[in-house]
Design a protein around this motif. Structure first.
Motif, PDB file in Angstrom:
ATOM      1  N   ARG A 226       0.723  -1.229  -0.095  1.00 12.69           N
ATOM      2  CA  ARG A 226       0.023   0.194   0.150  1.00 12.69           C
ATOM      3  C   ARG A 226       0.836   1.271  -0.067  1.00 12.69           C
ATOM      4  NH1 ARG A 226      -5.336  -0.775   2.685  1.00 12.69           N
ATOM      5  NH2 ARG A 226      -5.056   1.602   3.171  1.00 12.69           N
ATOM      6  N   PRO A 227       0.274   2.492  -0.717  1.00  4.96           N
ATOM      7  CA  PRO A 227       1.314   3.652  -0.592  1.00  4.96           C
ATOM      8  C   PRO A 227       1.923   3.896   0.915  1.00  4.96           C
ATOM      9  CG  PRO A 227      -0.785   3.811  -1.934  1.00  4.96           C
ATOM     10  CD  PRO A 227      -0.903   2.346  -1.005  1.00  4.96           C
ATOM     11  N   GLY A 228       0.885   3.842   1.859  1.00  7.35           N
ATOM     12  CA  GLY A 228       1.236   4.494   3.059  1.00  7.35           C
ATOM     13  C   GLY A 228       2.217   3.503   3.848  1.00  7.35           C
ATOM     14  N   THR A 229       2.334   2.079   3.450  1.00  6.39           N
ATOM     15  CA  THR A 229       3.081   1.047   4.148  1.00  6.39           C
ATOM     16  C   THR A 229       4.391   0.901   3.417  1.00  6.39           C
ATOM     17  OG1 THR A 229       2.216  -0.862   2.997  1.00  6.39           O
ATOM     18  CG2 THR A 229       1.344  -0.214   5.390  1.00  6.39           C
ATOM     19  N   ALA A 230       4.398   1.218   2.228  1.00  6.14           N
ATOM     20  CA  ALA A 230       5.759   0.891   1.241  1.00  6.14           C
ATOM     21  C   ALA A 230       6.874   1.997   1.424  1.00  6.14           C
ATOM     22  CB  ALA A 230       5.215   0.997  -0.334  1.00  6.14           C
ATOM     23  N   VAL A 231       6.419   3.152   1.643  1.00  6.01           N
ATOM     24  CA  VAL A 231       7.897   3.888   1.601  1.00  6.01           C
ATOM     25  C   VAL A 231       8.448   4.162   3.045  1.00  6.01           C
ATOM     26  CG1 VAL A 231       8.837   6.302   0.971  1.00  6.01           C
ATOM     27  CG2 VAL A 231       7.148   5.550  -0.303  1.00  6.01           C
ATOM     28  N   ASP A 232       9.599   3.444   3.271  1.00  2.00           N
ATOM     29  CA  ASP A 232      10.353   3.799   4.381  1.00  2.00           C
ATOM     30  C   ASP A 232      11.478   5.008   4.060  1.00  2.00           C
ATOM     31  OD1 ASP A 232      11.472   1.787   2.802  1.00  2.00           O
ATOM     32  OD2 ASP A 232      12.531   0.682   4.506  1.00  2.00           O
ATOM     33  N   LEU A 233      11.648   5.797   4.814  1.00  4.65           N
ATOM     34  CA  LEU A 233      12.447   6.941   4.370  1.00  4.65           C
ATOM     35  C   LEU A 233      14.001   6.603   4.788  1.00  4.65           C
ATOM     36  CD1 LEU A 233      13.011   9.737   3.113  1.00  4.65           C
ATOM     37  CD2 LEU A 233      11.837  10.851   5.140  1.00  4.65           C
ATOM     38  N   ASP A 234      14.687   6.021   4.035  1.00  2.00           N
ATOM     39  CA  ASP A 234      16.090   5.915   4.029  1.00  2.00           C
ATOM     40  C   ASP A 234      16.926   6.535   3.092  1.00  2.00           C
ATOM     41  OD1 ASP A 234      15.864   3.905   6.192  1.00  2.00           O
ATOM     42  OD2 ASP A 234      15.209   2.094   4.510  1.00  2.00           O
ATOM     43  N   THR A 235      16.631   6.785   2.076  1.00  5.63           N
ATOM     44  CA  THR A 235      17.614   7.623   1.056  1.00  5.63           C
ATOM     45  C   THR A 235      16.551   8.826   0.313  1.00  5.63           C
ATOM     46  OG1 THR A 235      16.269   6.289  -0.764  1.00  5.63           O
ATOM     47  CG2 THR A 235      18.298   5.188   0.381  1.00  5.63           C
ATOM     48  N   ALA A 236      17.366   9.560  -0.452  1.00  2.00           N
ATOM     49  CA  ALA A 236      16.633  10.606  -1.027  1.00  2.00           C
ATOM     50  C   ALA A 236      15.861  10.185  -1.997  1.00  2.00           C
ATOM     51  CB  ALA A 236      17.831  11.592  -1.721  1.00  2.00           C
ATOM     52  N   ASP A 237      15.950   9.198  -2.401  1.00  3.14           N
ATOM     53  CA  ASP A 237      14.981   8.573  -3.643  1.00  3.14           C
ATOM     54  C   ASP A 237      13.721   8.257  -2.778  1.00  3.14           C
ATOM     55  OD1 ASP A 237      14.529   8.034  -6.375  1.00  3.14           O
ATOM     56  OD2 ASP A 237      14.747   5.755  -5.878  1.00  3.14           O
ATOM     57  N   ASP A 238      13.947   7.674  -1.778  1.00  2.66           N
ATOM     58  CA  ASP A 238      12.606   7.460  -1.004  1.00  2.66           C
ATOM     59  C   ASP A 238      11.948   8.934  -0.728  1.00  2.66           C
ATOM     60  OD1 ASP A 238      13.384   4.619  -0.522  1.00  2.66           O
ATOM     61  OD2 ASP A 238      14.164   5.092   1.380  1.00  2.66           O
ATOM     62  N   TRP A 239      12.656  10.006  -0.353  1.00  4.67           N
ATOM     63  CA  TRP A 239      12.034  10.992  -0.090  1.00  4.67           C
ATOM     64  C   TRP A 239      11.306  11.425  -1.339  1.00  4.67           C
ATOM     65  CZ3 TRP A 239      10.406  14.337   3.317  1.00  4.67           C
ATOM     66  CH2 TRP A 239      10.197  15.829   2.996  1.00  4.67           C
ATOM     67  N   SER A 240      11.833  11.343  -2.505  1.00  4.24           N
ATOM     68  CA  SER A 240      11.209  12.046  -3.714  1.00  4.24           C
ATOM     69  C   SER A 240      10.081  11.246  -4.190  1.00  4.24           C
ATOM     70  CB  SER A 240      12.431  11.746  -4.902  1.00  4.24           C
ATOM     71  OG  SER A 240      12.291  10.607  -5.294  1.00  4.24           O
ATOM     72  N   GLN A 241       9.775  10.063  -3.538  1.00  2.00           N
ATOM     73  CA  GLN A 241       8.587   9.010  -3.859  1.00  2.00           C
ATOM     74  C   GLN A 241       7.391   9.520  -2.974  1.00  2.00           C
ATOM     75  OE1 GLN A 241       8.608   7.004  -6.292  1.00  2.00           O
ATOM     76  NE2 GLN A 241      10.478   7.742  -6.886  1.00  2.00           N
ATOM     77  N   LEU A 242       7.371  10.279  -1.945  1.00  4.56           N
ATOM     78  CA  LEU A 242       6.491  10.472  -0.855  1.00  4.56           C
ATOM     79  C   LEU A 242       5.651  11.367  -1.484  1.00  4.56           C
ATOM     80  CD1 LEU A 242       8.709  10.855   2.426  1.00  4.56           C
ATOM     81  CD2 LEU A 242       6.721   9.169   1.876  1.00  4.56           C
ATOM     82  N   PRO A 243       4.228  11.090  -1.176  1.00  3.05           N
ATOM     83  CA  PRO A 243       3.265  12.228  -1.568  1.00  3.05           C
ATOM     84  C   PRO A 243       3.691  13.555  -1.113  1.00  3.05           C
ATOM     85  CG  PRO A 243       2.198  10.490  -0.566  1.00  3.05           C
ATOM     86  CD  PRO A 243       3.830  10.266  -0.377  1.00  3.05           C
ATOM     87  N   ASP A 244       3.286  14.685  -1.964  1.00  2.00           N
ATOM     88  CA  ASP A 244       3.578  16.139  -1.460  1.00  2.00           C
ATOM     89  C   ASP A 244       3.223  16.301  -0.217  1.00  2.00           C
ATOM     90  OD1 ASP A 244       4.540  16.392  -4.216  1.00  2.00           O
ATOM     91  OD2 ASP A 244       2.640  17.516  -4.947  1.00  2.00           O
ATOM     92  N   GLU A 245       1.986  16.133   0.028  1.00  2.87           N
ATOM     93  CA  GLU A 245       1.639  16.358   1.631  1.00  2.87           C
ATOM     94  C   GLU A 245       2.277  15.855   2.607  1.00  2.87           C
ATOM     95  OE1 GLU A 245      -0.243  14.780  -0.550  1.00  2.87           O
ATOM     96  OE2 GLU A 245      -1.251  13.100   0.397  1.00  2.87           O
ATOM     97  N   VAL A 246       2.928  14.903   2.275  1.00  4.56           N
ATOM     98  CA  VAL A 246       3.817  14.267   3.372  1.00  4.56           C
ATOM     99  C   VAL A 246       4.982  14.886   3.515  1.00  4.56           C
ATOM    100  CG1 VAL A 246       4.902  11.844   4.109  1.00  4.56           C
ATOM    101  CG2 VAL A 246       2.779  11.965   3.161  1.00  4.56           C
ATOM    102  N   ARG A 247       5.633  15.285   2.351  1.00  5.03           N
ATOM    103  CA  ARG A 247       6.857  15.876   2.333  1.00  5.03           C
ATOM    104  C   ARG A 247       6.763  17.062   2.905  1.00  5.03           C
ATOM    105  NH1 ARG A 247       9.728  15.642  -3.347  1.00  5.03           N
ATOM    106  NH2 ARG A 247       7.796  15.969  -4.216  1.00  5.03           N
ATOM    107  N   ALA A 248       5.624  17.881   2.515  1.00  4.38           N
ATOM    108  CA  ALA A 248       5.369  19.139   3.018  1.00  4.38           C
ATOM    109  C   ALA A 248       5.518  19.261   4.778  1.00  4.38           C
ATOM    110  CB  ALA A 248       4.204  19.722   2.550  1.00  4.38           C
ATOM    111  N   LYS A 249       4.789  18.204   5.129  1.00  4.90           N
ATOM    112  CA  LYS A 249       4.725  18.178   6.670  1.00  4.90           C
ATOM    113  C   LYS A 249       6.021  17.742   7.363  1.00  4.90           C
ATOM    114  CE  LYS A 249       1.956  15.671  10.001  1.00  4.90           C
ATOM    115  NZ  LYS A 249       2.727  14.544  10.943  1.00  4.90           N
ATOM    116  N   VAL A 250       6.686  16.702   6.653  1.00  7.96           N
ATOM    117  CA  VAL A 250       7.845  16.281   7.231  1.00  7.96           C
ATOM    118  C   VAL A 250       8.958  17.448   7.063  1.00  7.96           C
ATOM    119  CG1 VAL A 250       9.719  14.400   7.338  1.00  7.96           C
ATOM    120  CG2 VAL A 250       7.308  13.991   6.892  1.00  7.96           C
ATOM    121  N   GLY A 251       8.835  17.859   5.731  1.00 14.96           N
ATOM    122  CA  GLY A 251       9.933  19.011   5.586  1.00 14.96           C
ATOM    123  C   GLY A 251       9.924  20.159   6.113  1.00 14.96           C
TER     124      GLY A 251
END
Ligand SMILES: Nc1nc2c(ncn2[C@@H]2O[C@H](COP(=O)(O)OP(=O)(O)OP(=O)(O)O)[C@@H](O)[C@H]2O)c(=O)[nH]1
Ligand SMILES: C=C(OP(=O)(O)O)C(=O)O
Length: 253
Positions: A221-246
């Protein structure tokens, strides 16, 4: 919103392994300084624990760590138990084995005398899943199989793992099956599901389920598949998640 949890309450026990605040997220060292990586570890761990606490069916949340001071600071205000990983048992898999040994006896006594459709289950959830939602966790809990694996983006790792607390009654035959499969250093029986997190852990955990005679579902699932280990993982996250974490870890933007 957090639900109150207690070791005596009903439901699945969630265990979140958490490294110290210094050594983790090493694969992001090229783009984030040490302070930002520490901040990121904290933000992600809080998100995962809050998500678990907000999920119906999760009765208790435990963080297992070699650095309980860092974990308590990170999770201040949340209803979570911090379990210290013994120095003599380093590494992710050993941390989880320790947690299971401590928690299994409690899980057996969760609701004495009350039939439970899914007694004594353990959910391992990594502490670095920025897009995880309560709906994702609920979906895992609703799968009818005894083992559920939520795999990672490239479908080779394990980001969440749901399993029974105890070894199956036929664990003697599980030991024999392990020997037949050529696994080294096997015992004589009564062996619980072996945690095999690390590179290629999806296949390893599928093999372990087979050895244990446990049926298994693999979830992606989109919510379970991305563990944030690399810059590439970061680029794969939905915009709203990146905005919140960023917003909380400015170095990432
Ligand atoms: N208690 C404990 N947790 C660990 C250990 N190693 C990793 N973890 C946790 O296990 C989960 C998966 O970790 P990884 O993605 O492999 O490692 P990481 O520290 O996040 O990142 P890298 O440094 O890039 O490997 C995260 O929740 C980590 O905090 C360990 O030795 N002990
Ligand atoms: C530990 C694992 O992955 P990662 O190190 O990528 O978080 C795993 O998938 O088993």
């Amino acid at each position: 919103m957090s639900r109150a949890t207690s070791p005596e309450g009903p439901g699945t026990t969630a265990v979140v392994p958490l490294r110290d605040g210094v050594s983790g997220k090493s694969r992001l060292a090229a783009v984030l300084d040490a302070g930002s990586r520490r901040r990121l570890v904290r933000v992600l761990a809080r998100h995962v624990v809050e998500t678990l606490l907000a999920t119906d069916g999760i009765g208790h949340v435990v963080v297992v760590t070699a650095d309980p001071v860092f974990a308590r600071e990170t999770l201040a205000g949340l209803t979570v138990e911090v379990l210290e990983q013994p120095v003599a048992r380093p590494g992710l898999n050993a941390a989880l084995e320790h947690a299971r040994e401590v928690l299994a006896p409690r899980a057996q006594g969760l609701r004495p005398g009350v039939p439970d459709p899914a007694p004594g289950r353990l959910l391992v959830a990594h502490a670095d899943l920025p897009a995880l939602t309560p709906e994702d966790v609920t979906a895992l809990l609703a799968e009818p199989t005894r083992v559920v694996i939520a795999t990672d983006r490239d479908r080779s790792g394990t980001n969440l793992l749901l399993l029974p607390f105890e070894a199956e009654a036929d664990s003697l035959s599980a030991a024999a099956k392990r020997r037949n499969l050529g696994f080294e250093g096997e015992g004589d029986g009564d062996e619980p599901f072996r945690f095999r997190f690390g590179v290629g852990s999806l296949v390893a955990h599928l093999s372990e389920a087979e050895v244990q005679g446990l049926d298994v579902t693999v979830v992606h699932r989109p919510g379970t598949a991305v563990d944030l280990d690399t810059a590439d993982d970061w680029s794969q996250l939905p915009d709203e998640v990146r905005a919140k974490v960023g917003h909380e870890v400015p170095g990432l933007m």
